[in-house]
Design a protein around this motif. Structure first.
Motif, short mmCIF file in Angstrom:
data_model
loop_
_atom_site.label_atom_id
_atom_site.label_comp_id
_atom_site.label_asym_id
_atom_site.label_seq_id
_atom_site.Cartn_x
_atom_site.Cartn_y
_atom_site.Cartn_z
N ALA A 349 0.83 -1.20 0.00
CA ALA A 349 0.00 0.00 0.00
C ALA A 349 0.86 1.25 0.00
CB ALA A 349 -0.94 0.01 1.21
N GLN A 350 0.31 2.31 -0.59
CA GLN A 350 1.06 3.56 -0.74
C GLN A 350 0.12 4.75 -0.67
OE1 GLN A 350 4.46 4.16 -1.28
NE2 GLN A 350 3.91 6.33 -1.11
N ILE A 351 0.59 5.83 -0.07
CA ILE A 351 -0.07 7.11 -0.15
C ILE A 351 0.99 8.20 -0.19
CG2 ILE A 351 -0.31 7.34 2.36
CD1 ILE A 351 -2.91 8.92 1.79
N GLY A 352 0.72 9.24 -0.97
CA GLY A 352 1.65 10.36 -1.03
C GLY A 352 2.98 9.97 -1.64
N LEU A 353 4.04 10.61 -1.15
CA LEU A 353 5.36 10.42 -1.74
C LEU A 353 6.03 9.14 -1.25
CD1 LEU A 353 6.70 14.08 -1.27
CD2 LEU A 353 5.66 13.10 -3.32
N THR A 354 6.72 8.45 -2.17
CA THR A 354 7.59 7.35 -1.77
C THR A 354 8.87 7.95 -1.18
OG1 THR A 354 8.71 7.26 -3.89
CG2 THR A 354 6.72 5.91 -3.65
N GLU A 355 9.72 7.08 -0.64
CA GLU A 355 10.98 7.57 -0.07
C GLU A 355 11.82 8.29 -1.12
OE1 GLU A 355 14.85 6.00 2.49
OE2 GLU A 355 13.43 4.55 1.65
N ALA A 356 11.93 7.69 -2.30
CA ALA A 356 12.74 8.30 -3.36
C ALA A 356 12.16 9.63 -3.80
CB ALA A 356 12.85 7.34 -4.55
N GLU A 357 10.85 9.69 -3.95
CA GLU A 357 10.20 10.94 -4.37
C GLU A 357 10.36 12.01 -3.32
OE1 GLU A 357 6.59 8.93 -7.04
OE2 GLU A 357 6.30 9.37 -4.91
N ALA A 358 10.21 11.63 -2.05
CA ALA A 358 10.33 12.61 -0.97
C ALA A 358 11.75 13.16 -0.85
CB ALA A 358 9.89 11.98 0.35
N LYS A 359 12.74 12.30 -1.00
CA LYS A 359 14.13 12.76 -0.93
C LYS A 359 14.46 13.69 -2.10
CE LYS A 359 16.13 8.98 1.77
NZ LYS A 359 17.03 7.80 1.77
N LYS A 360 13.94 13.34 -3.27
CA LYS A 360 14.18 14.18 -4.44
C LYS A 360 13.53 15.55 -4.29
CE LYS A 360 13.64 14.27 -9.48
NZ LYS A 360 13.16 13.50 -10.67
N LYS A 361 12.33 15.58 -3.71
CA LYS A 361 11.59 16.83 -3.60
C LYS A 361 12.05 17.68 -2.43
CE LYS A 361 6.87 18.64 -3.44
NZ LYS A 361 5.42 18.27 -3.50
N HIS A 362 12.34 17.04 -1.29
CA HIS A 362 12.61 17.80 -0.06
C HIS A 362 14.04 17.69 0.44
CE1 HIS A 362 8.38 18.73 0.26
NE2 HIS A 362 8.06 17.45 0.23
N GLY A 363 14.84 16.79 -0.11
CA GLY A 363 16.23 16.71 0.28
C GLY A 363 16.43 16.36 1.74
N PRO A 364 17.45 16.92 2.37
CA PRO A 364 17.79 16.56 3.76
C PRO A 364 16.75 16.99 4.78
CG PRO A 364 19.16 18.38 2.97
CD PRO A 364 18.43 17.86 1.78
N SER A 402 4.50 4.20 2.95
CA SER A 402 4.62 2.98 2.15
C SER A 402 4.58 1.80 3.10
CB SER A 402 5.93 2.97 1.35
OG SER A 402 6.10 4.14 0.59
N ILE A 403 3.71 0.83 2.81
CA ILE A 403 3.56 -0.31 3.70
C ILE A 403 3.54 -1.59 2.88
CG2 ILE A 403 2.24 -1.34 5.60
CD1 ILE A 403 0.76 1.33 5.90
N VAL A 404 4.31 -2.59 3.32
CA VAL A 404 4.19 -3.93 2.75
C VAL A 404 4.02 -4.88 3.91
CG1 VAL A 404 6.70 -4.35 2.70
CG2 VAL A 404 5.17 -5.63 1.16
N GLY A 405 3.04 -5.78 3.80
CA GLY A 405 2.82 -6.72 4.88
C GLY A 405 1.35 -7.03 5.07
N HIS A 406 1.08 -7.84 6.08
CA HIS A 406 -0.28 -8.26 6.42
C HIS A 406 -1.16 -7.03 6.67
CE1 HIS A 406 -3.41 -10.86 7.87
NE2 HIS A 406 -3.34 -10.41 9.11
N GLN A 407 -2.30 -6.97 5.99
CA GLN A 407 -3.28 -5.89 6.15
C GLN A 407 -2.74 -4.51 5.82
OE1 GLN A 407 -5.26 -6.07 9.97
NE2 GLN A 407 -5.99 -8.16 9.64
N ALA A 408 -1.78 -4.44 4.93
CA ALA A 408 -1.25 -3.12 4.54
C ALA A 408 -2.35 -2.23 3.99
CB ALA A 408 -0.14 -3.30 3.51
N GLY A 409 -3.30 -2.82 3.25
CA GLY A 409 -4.39 -2.03 2.70
C GLY A 409 -5.29 -1.44 3.77
N GLU A 410 -5.35 -2.05 4.94
CA GLU A 410 -6.10 -1.49 6.06
C GLU A 410 -5.27 -0.45 6.81
OE1 GLU A 410 -9.20 -2.38 6.27
OE2 GLU A 410 -9.04 -4.03 4.84
N LEU A 411 -3.99 -0.75 6.99
CA LEU A 411 -3.13 0.17 7.74
C LEU A 411 -2.98 1.53 7.05
CD1 LEU A 411 -0.23 -2.22 8.81
CD2 LEU A 411 -2.08 -1.36 10.25
N ILE A 412 -3.04 1.54 5.73
CA ILE A 412 -2.83 2.80 5.01
C ILE A 412 -3.94 3.81 5.28
CG2 ILE A 412 -4.04 2.32 2.84
CD1 ILE A 412 -0.43 3.68 3.16
N ASN A 413 -5.09 3.32 5.76
CA ASN A 413 -6.21 4.23 6.01
C ASN A 413 -5.86 5.34 6.99
OD1 ASN A 413 -8.31 3.11 4.35
ND2 ASN A 413 -8.45 1.40 5.77
#
Length: 472
Positions: A349-364, A402-413
């Motif tokens: 499951a995913q919402i908003g920026l991934t780690e790579a996208e966030a680092k590219k956009k916001h840096g340190p 970003s979540i991978v694992g059991h019930q990730a689709g529920e946790l993203i809520n």
């Protein structure tokens, strides 16, 4: 030819169109709804609902074969593929009344079971009806995109629109496309007893965080799914029961059945959009941030608008335009708070920026809080310890998860709630989660953000020691 005048004309009775029709009619607008195929659209009949039902059958079969870890003997499941499909269609039938013509007519909507096409900037024809509306909503959705691979037109193949009607289990299912649809169907079929090969021209789950996607792909491979990446299908030959795929780099794959799952294409061809002055893009109908087309009286929502193609996005779009059409309120669509999930095991499951996208956009300035499933007691109890969560945090507020694992689709809520309402990590941390639950993972991720700020901070330790000296 009957002429009809109405407040709102909705073209398409999928998720978005039905939401607009129901909301607008119940709030007093005169609504006409056009649907030339099945009420409920792709999600109910060919997408989200049947796929999750088949995944449930596959999960039951997998559970029988992997029960020994719980002290229950493993058994070889006796899979009746046709009966599993009966389960799929029973699930569809149970949900169908919610999307039925009769229900919407009960709301006061006039439902016409015909396709609609523009005959002028202000008129739509549907069968023997010509409709003029104050506002028109195009909600025609999308369909499977079938690429022009040489030989494909001479070989039998399935798409998501046909595979749920297949009654005989494939001996060896070839799947072209390593996105969510392809991988969900791959895991379902391997668990139901088929051999499965996934052929992906680039990277499987390429739109997701690669670290998390790798966990899903490793799990599928461990179950026996062959996943070939960087394998661009160049030639398809054969016949029913004996299909051969050749890739650009010289690899060959053979199987008995073929599923094409390479993406979606917006349904615009039957609309005669040029007669209404409505422009399109490569992905769908051109819309502004209010979801208006180049004809200001016409809106486009859901898949046909060419953005994120999820059922819940279509429902969200419906709410955006209802506020604008019925109340004249400024209402704009955005995507930063839209989550999505892939229902493999483990889920992704995913919402908003991934780690790579966030680092590219916001840096340190951007922090990443992580928490592993194997530290969660409920996950340990249920033997579901494979997975992790990452939360991308900017100035104390989550901008992605970003979540991978059991019930990730529920946790993203929870993270969808947090990002939609601009909540702080401190507010997530203040939540008390019942013990033991998988949901504690979210709270522990928030705690992981504060851990270095509290426990590894020399200033905090000096303050605590000072206070302890002076408190009686």
């Amino acid at each position: 030819m009957e002429r009809i005048k109405t407040d709102i004309l909705v073209i398409g009775a999928g998720s978005g169109g039905l939401s607009v029709a129901a909301g607008a009619s119940q709030m007093g607008a005169d609504v006409v709804l056009l649907e030339g195929h099945k009420m409920g659209g792709d999600c109910l009949n060919f997408g989200c609902v049947p796929s999750k039902a088949l995944i449930a059958s596959a999960k039951a079969a997998y559970g029988q074969a992997h029960a020994s870890q719980y002290g229950v003997a493993d058994v070889t499941p006796q899979v009746d593929y046709a009966a599993a499909k009966d389960h799929v269609h029973d699930v569809i039938a149970q949900i169908a009344p919610v999307d039925s013509q009769e229900r919407f007519e009960g709301f006061g909507v006039r439902v016409i079971r015909e396709y609609g096409r523009f005959i002028s900037p202000t008129e739509v024809q549907a069968g023997d009806h010509i409709i003029t509306a104050r506002r028109v909503v195009i909600a025609t959705g999308s369909r499977p995109f079938v690429p022009p691979i040489p030989g494909l037109d001479e070989v039998p193949y399935e798409t998501n629109e046909t595979i749920f009607d297949l009654r005989e289990r494939p001996d060896h299912l070839l799947i072209v496309g390593g996105g969510p649809i392809g991988l969900e169907m791959a895991q379902a079929h391997i668990r139901l007893g088929s051999k499965v090969t996934v052929i992906e021209g680039a990277k499987a789950l390429g739109k997701d965080d690669p670290e998390l996607a790798a966990i899903v792909l490793d799990s599928l491979r461990a179950e026996g799914v062959e996943i070939a990446e960087d394998a661009q299908a160049e030639q398809i030959t054969g016949k029913a029961g004996a299909i051969r795929i050749e890739t650009a780099d010289g690899r060959t794959f053979t199987g008995t059945h073929l599923l094409m799952a390479v993406g979606r294409k917006s349904n615009t061809e039957k609309l005669d959009l040029d007669k209404a002055g409505i422009k399109t893009t490569k992905t769908g109908i051109k819309v502004d941030d209010r979801l208006r087309t180049t004809n200001r009286k016409v809106y486009a929502i859901g898949d046909v608008a060419g953005g994120l193609q999820f059922t819940h996005v279509a429902g969200y779009h419906a709410g955006v335009i209802i506020r604008s059409m019925l109340f004249g309120l400024p209402s704009k669509a955005k995507t930063s708070h839209i989550p999505w999930a892939t229902y493999t095991d483990p889920e992704l499951a995913q919402i908003g920026l991934t780690e790579a996208e966030a680092k590219k956009k916001h840096g340190p300035a951007m922090d990443v809080a992580r928490f592993e499933y194997h530290h969660n007691d409920r996950a340990i109890a249920e033997r579901k310890t494979k997975g992790l969560i990452k939360v991308m945090v900017l100035k104390g507020r989550p901008v992605g998860a970003s979540i991978v694992g059991h019930q990730a689709g529920e946790l993203i809520n929870l993270w969808a709630l947090a990002i939609a309402n601009n909540l702080k990590m401190s507010q997530i941390s203040a939540m008390v989660a019942p013990y033991p639950t998988i949901g504690e993972i979210n709270k522990r991720a928030a705690g992981a953000y504060f851990t270095p700020r509290l426990f590894d901070n020399p200033k905090v330790k000096r303050v605590v020691r000072f206070i302890q000296r002076w408190i009686p």
